[in-house]
Scaffold this active site. Structure first.
Site, PDB file in Angstrom:
ATOM      1  N   ASP A 126      45.940  35.048  45.123  1.00 19.57           N
ATOM      2  CA  ASP A 126      45.532  35.349  43.761  1.00 19.57           C
ATOM      3  C   ASP A 126      46.384  36.500  43.227  1.00 19.57           C
ATOM      4  O   ASP A 126      46.692  37.440  43.955  1.00 19.57           O
ATOM      5  CB  ASP A 126      44.047  35.713  43.713  1.00 19.57           C
ATOM      6  CG  ASP A 126      43.516  35.705  42.288  1.00 19.57           C
ATOM      7  OD1 ASP A 126      44.003  34.909  41.462  1.00 19.57           O
ATOM      8  OD2 ASP A 126      42.606  36.504  41.996  1.00 19.57           O
ATOM      9  N   HIS A 133      44.494  41.928  30.853  1.00 17.80           N
ATOM     10  CA  HIS A 133      43.411  42.063  31.838  1.00 17.80           C
ATOM     11  C   HIS A 133      43.594  43.342  32.665  1.00 17.80           C
ATOM     12  O   HIS A 133      42.663  44.135  32.828  1.00 17.80           O
ATOM     13  CB  HIS A 133      43.373  40.838  32.751  1.00 17.80           C
ATOM     14  CG  HIS A 133      42.423  40.953  33.908  1.00 17.80           C
ATOM     15  ND1 HIS A 133      41.049  40.907  33.753  1.00 17.80           N
ATOM     16  CD2 HIS A 133      42.637  41.135  35.238  1.00 17.80           C
ATOM     17  CE1 HIS A 133      40.457  41.045  34.932  1.00 17.80           C
ATOM     18  NE2 HIS A 133      41.406  41.192  35.861  1.00 17.80           N
ATOM     19  N   GLU A 199      36.277  34.538  36.452  1.00 16.39           N
ATOM     20  CA  GLU A 199      37.633  34.907  36.023  1.00 16.39           C
ATOM     21  C   GLU A 199      38.359  33.634  35.600  1.00 16.39           C
ATOM     22  O   GLU A 199      38.512  32.707  36.392  1.00 16.39           O
ATOM     23  CB  GLU A 199      38.411  35.619  37.146  1.00 16.39           C
ATOM     24  CG  GLU A 199      37.980  37.061  37.348  1.00 16.39           C
ATOM     25  CD  GLU A 199      38.907  37.851  38.286  1.00 16.39           C
ATOM     26  OE1 GLU A 199      39.728  37.217  38.982  1.00 16.39           O
ATOM     27  OE2 GLU A 199      38.791  39.091  38.308  1.00 16.39           O
ATOM     28  N   GLU A 201      41.422  31.566  35.086  1.00 20.64           N
ATOM     29  CA  GLU A 201      42.796  31.556  35.576  1.00 20.64           C
ATOM     30  C   GLU A 201      43.347  30.133  35.538  1.00 20.64           C
ATOM     31  O   GLU A 201      42.610  29.157  35.404  1.00 20.64           O
ATOM     32  CB  GLU A 201      42.866  32.074  37.026  1.00 20.64           C
ATOM     33  CG  GLU A 201      42.312  33.467  37.212  1.00 20.64           C
ATOM     34  CD  GLU A 201      42.682  34.101  38.559  1.00 20.64           C
ATOM     35  OE1 GLU A 201      43.652  33.624  39.187  1.00 20.64           O
ATOM     36  OE2 GLU A 201      41.981  35.041  38.956  1.00 20.64           O
ATOM     37  N   ASP A 231      38.010  32.215  39.450  1.00 19.74           N
ATOM     38  CA  ASP A 231      37.973  33.074  40.635  1.00 19.74           C
ATOM     39  C   ASP A 231      36.722  33.959  40.581  1.00 19.74           C
ATOM     40  O   ASP A 231      36.782  35.137  40.234  1.00 19.74           O
ATOM     41  CB  ASP A 231      39.233  33.931  40.678  1.00 19.74           C
ATOM     42  CG  ASP A 231      39.413  34.598  42.037  1.00 19.74           C
ATOM     43  OD1 ASP A 231      39.194  33.926  43.055  1.00 19.74           O
ATOM     44  OD2 ASP A 231      39.770  35.788  42.058  1.00 19.74           O
ATOM     45  N   ARG A 235      31.570  42.006  41.297  1.00 19.92           N
ATOM     46  CA  ARG A 235      32.158  43.299  40.922  1.00 19.92           C
ATOM     47  C   ARG A 235      31.560  44.465  41.690  1.00 19.92           C
ATOM     48  O   ARG A 235      32.243  45.457  41.969  1.00 19.92           O
ATOM     49  CB  ARG A 235      31.971  43.544  39.424  1.00 19.92           C
ATOM     50  CG  ARG A 235      32.547  42.480  38.521  1.00 19.92           C
ATOM     51  CD  ARG A 235      34.046  42.352  38.678  1.00 19.92           C
ATOM     52  NE  ARG A 235      34.594  41.320  37.805  1.00 19.92           N
ATOM     53  CZ  ARG A 235      35.836  40.851  37.911  1.00 19.92           C
ATOM     54  NH1 ARG A 235      36.654  41.307  38.853  1.00 19.92           N
ATOM     55  NH2 ARG A 235      36.245  39.911  37.101  1.00 19.92           N
ATOM     56  N   GLN A 238      32.920  44.391  45.184  1.00 24.50           N
ATOM     57  CA  GLN A 238      34.331  44.772  45.105  1.00 24.50           C
ATOM     58  C   GLN A 238      34.502  46.289  44.966  1.00 24.50           C
ATOM     59  O   GLN A 238      35.355  46.893  45.622  1.00 24.50           O
ATOM     60  CB  GLN A 238      34.975  44.060  43.911  1.00 24.50           C
ATOM     61  CG  GLN A 238      36.486  44.241  43.799  1.00 24.50           C
ATOM     62  CD  GLN A 238      37.103  43.385  42.685  1.00 24.50           C
ATOM     63  OE1 GLN A 238      36.417  42.589  42.047  1.00 24.50           O
ATOM     64  NE2 GLN A 238      38.399  43.551  42.471  1.00 24.50           N
ATOM     65  N   LYS A 251      35.513  38.332  46.739  1.00 24.10           N
ATOM     66  CA  LYS A 251      36.243  37.186  46.176  1.00 24.10           C
ATOM     67  C   LYS A 251      36.105  35.948  47.059  1.00 24.10           C
ATOM     68  O   LYS A 251      36.805  34.968  46.844  1.00 24.10           O
ATOM     69  CB  LYS A 251      37.729  37.551  46.082  1.00 24.10           C
ATOM     70  CG  LYS A 251      38.034  38.708  45.150  1.00 24.10           C
ATOM     71  CD  LYS A 251      38.115  38.242  43.709  1.00 24.10           C
ATOM     72  CE  LYS A 251      38.716  39.319  42.821  1.00 24.10           C
ATOM     73  NZ  LYS A 251      39.019  38.782  41.474  1.00 24.10           N
ATOM     74  N   THR A 255      35.993  29.911  44.915  1.00 28.02           N
ATOM     75  CA  THR A 255      36.982  29.821  43.842  1.00 28.02           C
ATOM     76  C   THR A 255      36.941  28.372  43.415  1.00 28.02           C
ATOM     77  O   THR A 255      37.183  27.479  44.234  1.00 28.02           O
ATOM     78  CB  THR A 255      38.393  30.179  44.362  1.00 28.02           C
ATOM     79  OG1 THR A 255      38.370  31.511  44.881  1.00 28.02           O
ATOM     80  CG2 THR A 255      39.432  30.068  43.260  1.00 28.02           C
ATOM     81  N   GLU A 361      35.320  42.367  31.323  1.00 33.32           N
ATOM     82  CA  GLU A 361      35.963  42.814  30.088  1.00 33.32           C
ATOM     83  C   GLU A 361      35.084  42.526  28.869  1.00 33.32           C
ATOM     84  O   GLU A 361      34.949  43.358  27.988  1.00 33.32           O
ATOM     85  CB  GLU A 361      37.308  42.102  29.915  1.00 33.32           C
ATOM     86  CG  GLU A 361      38.343  42.429  30.968  1.00 33.32           C
ATOM     87  CD  GLU A 361      39.472  41.410  31.001  1.00 33.32           C
ATOM     88  OE1 GLU A 361      39.361  40.429  31.764  1.00 33.32           O
ATOM     89  OE2 GLU A 361      40.455  41.581  30.257  1.00 33.32           O
TER      90      GLU A 361
END
Lengths: 421, 421
Positions: A126, A133, A199, A201, A231, A235, A238, A251, A255, A361
């Site tokens: 990844d 971002h 996420e 992607e 993904d 948070r 993480q 993570k 996915t 975000e």
């Protein structure tokens, strides 16, 4: 380019993701296994059955290539085989084809089947290659002055993810447990993630292996196609685990990739250049031509039993580094690449709030919850939420789309006895 | 436990790594492929040929399990099959066995064959679970006060590595190129690593798959065996790339594993507990019994054409977290584990300078070069250097060893034209 017409009538609509121009690769469940197919309008052409019946020869002398339930073996045959099959299927499915009557027996309705993994993921990497971002996340964590790490404008930052947790669209995603430490707590707790995120992607699917360093031009030719990719990210897990060696369990829950690999060939008309460089790149990362694509993307979020709200609209052309640059960088150390490697682009965010590709975000770290059309608010994902990614390149009267990439959040469940005090 | 005697005389030496007590799994090249074997003294018993000739049945009804050139398929059969084969081979090779004359025809000399990968690596995860190593590195980079990251005493810190670059002992290791930025430089250069390093580790080979969280006790039972592991590391590439998502290309050149997987069963007599906890672990990480092993380890370094100097001696029992704890943590997010997953222990360093498992520590970041027996000095590895890892658990009059894990540094070579200005 304009619409290429097919005798499959639904493929000629300006609204379908799957006109004859696209012909993406997918796999669908059948009794006892899965078959390979290409999408055409509302239908799928069952290519495994075509091959089994001797109606098509994928590669002279290669035997039955599609017996393996997915496209991995075909990918391994290389670009010559990719081009030949694409040309053959294009002719067979084109308006006026003499094969139409025969082929009609090999069509199945997309609505009637369950899609499965279209290829076997060798390894999953990844990246963090979207400047908007990275700037947003950096601003939240380190302030606007130090938003981008010092290396960011020189390196397509990447990290190895976990291939075993890559799943296909439609697979439920169970909220993970993990070590979580609140800012006002001294010690971590073992608890379900309360800041579980998506996420947006795009994933590049590697179709050719390499040994040693490859150039950006060579890397581009190694890419078989692209998929939508979500993904999922915890948070709170993480934040506590990622120093000093990067994200790990945050993570690794899942996915999700879209069911359709859109061939690089189908995206050729939509190539665009990466943005102007703010710092000159080292020669090995310079691009010989346009390596991004103009692909409009959106994220939908539907609470359980409610209608979906589109929470973000952005475009793949917002990326600072292309997948070809990422793949070239991946090989600099001598790292061998293999058929089936999957490279996540990194979260695709635009500069404006409506274009952010993650809830981190969109809710600005949870401080500004989103209001959905239903009136509910969201900082992060709730149990029962369904997230759907969509994407398409817009041609003249047609679109080359990726289908829907969805996942629904399942509750964390109970901890086993050995994990509680 | 004492020595179990074999009719293979070289297996009865107190000096051999491979007495009957061990019976580690390896694979060696034969014309057109490879065969699976177990080491016994100076010999290898060719188990693939035994199976092919019908002299042994690995698993009733499973067909020819060892046709695939390595032990992966056998590992997938699970602990019942592991125990049965180990018992069968133990009887066949024991002193007094009636099979000795027949089996003698199935022995090959280790000195006469080239070893190849003993299993197919699914995914490779590396940990950072040695407290001495983490303290040393942290002290160099952040000072003694902040040496250990805040999470270190709570989490077995890990990151995903690259399976495609795992190679077997004896494979040459080419010095990597990469982005390097000196402390007094504004911008990175693309150059060969000048701080290329070794890392002394033990690798745990996962032999059973899992879905969902597993306990430490269950994780222990999933481990098929252990190998020596050298996690080559380009420190200069790592320093520039690793923020914020961890090591990537700095660890992707190669990871060398030893040729022999020592079965967990052979290590049972040498179990020891992890050190006393400095912070209480969360319940899911607590161990039901001793999960480390008393394995003496050493690192040899030989410049090209010179004799070897042993530069470090340490012990696996120095680790703070066991492989079973690491594997249990790996599953917390719901991450599926698969047969063939490889977990690097993290660098194994003791507290004293002669016990450091990397040149980064041994030369204290390059500031205090080592002097070798030949009189040469080393801060990091030079072209032509051969690094050899060795390890063995010491029993009463016998040792259970891992064989040698070696790699020789090849020069970086020239850059392709597209990578130069």
């Amino acid at each position: 380019m304009s619409l290429e017409r097919s005798w499959v009538e639904s493929a000629n609509s300006a609204e379908t993701d799957f006109p004859l121009n696209n012909l993406p690769y997918g796999a669908f469940a059948v009794e006892g296994g899965a078959h390979c197919g290409v999408a055409i309008g509302e239908m799928i052409l069952d290519v495994t059955r075509l091959e089994a019946d001797g109606r098509i020869e994928i590669e002279p002398g290669a035997g039955k290539v599609l017996e393996g339930c997915d496209w991995t073996a075909f990918m391994g045959l290389g670009p010559g085989a990719w081009a030949r099959l694409r040309a053959a299927l294009g002719e067979m499915l084109a308006e006026g084809s003499g094969d139409a009557r025969m082929l009609a027996g090999y069509l199945v309705r997309q609505a009637d089947v369950r899609m499965v993994m279209p290829f076997r993921v060798s390894e999953y990497t990844d990246f963090y290659a979207g400047k908007h971002h990275a700037t947003h996340v950096g601003t939240m964590f380190r302030g606007a002055e130090n938003a981008l790490p010092a290396n960011w404008l020189s390196i397509p930052i990447g990290y190895n993810g976990r291939a075993s947790s890559v799943v296909v669209s439609g697979t439920g995603v169970r909220r993970p447990f993990g070590q979580i430490k609140g800012q006002d707590e001294d010690l971590p707790r073992f608890a379900p993630s309360a800041r579980f995120d998506l996420e947006l992607e795009l994933g590049a699917v590697v179709g050719r292996p390499s040994e040693g360093m490859v150039s950006v031009a060579e890397a581009d030719q190694m890419i078989f196609g692209y998929v939508l990719l979500n993904d999922w990210s915890a948070r709170d897990i993480q934040a506590w685990e990622y120093q000093p060696l990067g994200p790990f369990q945050s993570k690794a829950t899942a996915t999700t990739i879209g069911p359709w690999i859109v061939p690089r060939a189908a995206l050729e008309p939509f190539r665009v250049s990466t943005p102007e460089r703010e710092r000159e790149l080292l020669p090995y990362l310079r691009e010989p031509g346009p390596m991004l694509y103009d692909i409009a993307l959106e994220v939908g979020l539907a609470p359980e039993g409610r209608a979906e709200t589109v929470i973000a609209r952005t475009n793949y052309r917002e990326m600072y580094y292309s997948s070809a640059q990422q793949l070239a960088h991946h090989t600099t150390s001598g790292c061998p690449m293999r058929v089936g490697d999957l490279l996540g682009s990194g979260t695709i965010s635009g500069p404006e709030p409506g274009a952010f590709g993650s809830l981190l975000e969109l809710s600005w770290g949870g401080k500004e919850p989103l209001t959905l059309d239903s009136g509910e608010t969201r900082s992060f994902l709730e149990d029962g939420d369904t997230v759907t990614l969509r994407g398409a390149a817009q041609g003249d009267g047609y679109r080359v789309g990726f289908g829907a990439c969805t996942g629904t959040i399942k509750p964390a469940g109970d901890l086993p006895g050995w994990a509680t005090e």
